[in-house]
Design a protein around this motif. Structure first.
Motif: not given
Ligand code: NDP
Ligand code: F7E
Length: 323
Positions: A87, A146, A282
């Motif tokens: 990411n 991501t 995330p």
């Protein structure tokens, strides 16, 4: 042009002195493949560290192949990392991977390599692919944001192998492993994958007597883990037994939630404190269990359970990483 699904009929196992280039031989995957090949009696492995041969440099790769002329190539060199690294460094993940794979695949073809195996990853599939994910789910929907840059590079690698097979009848195959772990993994605190990251964090917390350990996300995502020695076994199996146009999933067929994984790693390491979830981090894709029945139908199955693999990896960690 011959049938592109047939490829080469040359047996990989028939000549243990055949020259094999394992690209990325010091990494998690490459080192497991080297162990497996040596165990099987292969004697002529050609290996280069990143420093000795930077695979992003086209001219250097070209000279290497012109000089060494390997008969087989297993491409396990790549820019690799977990959800945070993917990411944070999207340019590195797309550009380095495109460069490495383009240079190695093209030079392999032009310098007479008989067969090449390219490694991708289960992140090539759409974020909301049907589960378990069959190979033909590729390019049927949007990717997980991501890791889409890495995924696009890996998809290009699959397509490049297919294109060279179709145009030149050259035997290039692709394997798509699920999330891997084992000896020589990357235990970096931020840039690694979840399993080595948690092993290190729990270990350090145990040593320091900390009361809690922070784990990223909600704990609800599901992941499929495969020990890298099982992957290495699948790689040599495919080198011998598979020469087709389609890429091949390589998984364990078993999934766990990140919460279950964290509890298991905690238990294996022997940390007795509690888990705290950092939901600002995330989760990534909610689920990515692959359908590996195509490989199973050819006769390959994994052997190492997640608990046994974790115990083995923690022993390795204590001997090699822990100071
Ligand atoms: N780890 C995982 O969970 C998964 C991995 N895969 C795939 O398996 C393959 C190997 O991954 P893994 O072993 O985990 O990765 P590692 O990071 O452990 O190893 C990568 C290897 O690539 C080499 N390398 C990187 N950049 C270059 C370069 N520019 N020139 C030459 N060599 C380079 C490194 O060399 P050096 O050590 O000398 O720096 C290292 O040996 C990758 O294709 C990856 O996509 C697929 C699914 C899951
Ligand atoms: C193999 C695969 O690996 C990557 O995808 P990923 O499966 O999402 O990989 P991951 O192992 O980094 O995370 C798995 C899950 O675990 C959670 N999680 C908890 N705590 C930590 C933690 O401490 N570190 C990490 N990294 N994750 C954590 C994290 O939030 C996520 O929900 C791709 O980018 C791509 O490279 C690829 O192909």
């Amino acid at each position: 042009m011959g049938d592109p699904s047939n490829g080469s009929a040359l047996s990989f196992f028939s000549d243990k002195s055949a020259k094999i280039f394992v690209a990325g031989h010091r990494g998690l995957v490459g080192s497991a493949i080297v162990r497996k090949l040596r165990h099987l009696g292969f004697t002529n492995l050609v290996l280069r560290t990143h420093l000795e041969l930077d695979l992003t440099r086209q001219n250097d790769v070209e000279s290497f192949f012109a000089t060494e002329k390997p008969r087989f190539v297993i491409l396990a060199a790549a820019k690799v990392g977990g959800i945070h690294a993917n990411n944070t460094y999207p340019a590195d993940f797309i550009s380095i991977n495109l460069q490495i794979q383009t240079n190695v695949i093209d030079s392999s073809y032009r310098h007479g390599v008989s067969k090449l195996l390219f490694l991708g990853s289960s992140c090539i599939y759409p974020k909301f692919a049907p589960q378990p994910i069959p190979e033909d789910a590729l390019l049927t929907g949007p990717l997980e944001p991501t890791n889409e840059w890495y995924a696009v590079a890996k998809i290009a690698g699959i397509k490049m192998c297919q294109a060279y097979r179709i145009q030149y009848n050259w035997d290039a195959i692709s394997g798509m492993p699920t999330n891997l772990y084992g000896p020589n993994d990357n235990f970096h605190p931020e840039n690694s994958h979840v399993l080595p990251a948690l092993m290190r964090r729990f270990h350090e917390a145990k040593v320091k007597g900390a009361k809690e350990v922070v784990v990223w996300g909600t704990g609800s995502p599901l992941r499929e883990f495969l020990h890298v020695d099982d992957l290495a076994d699948a790689v040599v199996f495919m080198m011998e037994s598979y020469s087709g146009l389609g890429h091949m999933n390589v998984g364990s067929g078993k999934e766990v939630s990140i919460k279950e994984l964290a509890e298991l790693v905690k238990d294996v390491v022997g940390f007795e404190g509690k888990l705290v979830w950092d939901t600002s981090k995330p989760d990534g894709t909610p689920r990515k269990l692959m359908d590996s029945s195509k490989l199973a139908a050819l006769g390959w199955t994994p052997k190492i359970s997640l608990r046994d693999g974790l115990v083995d990896t923690y022993k390795w960690y204590l001997q090699h990483v822990e100071q």
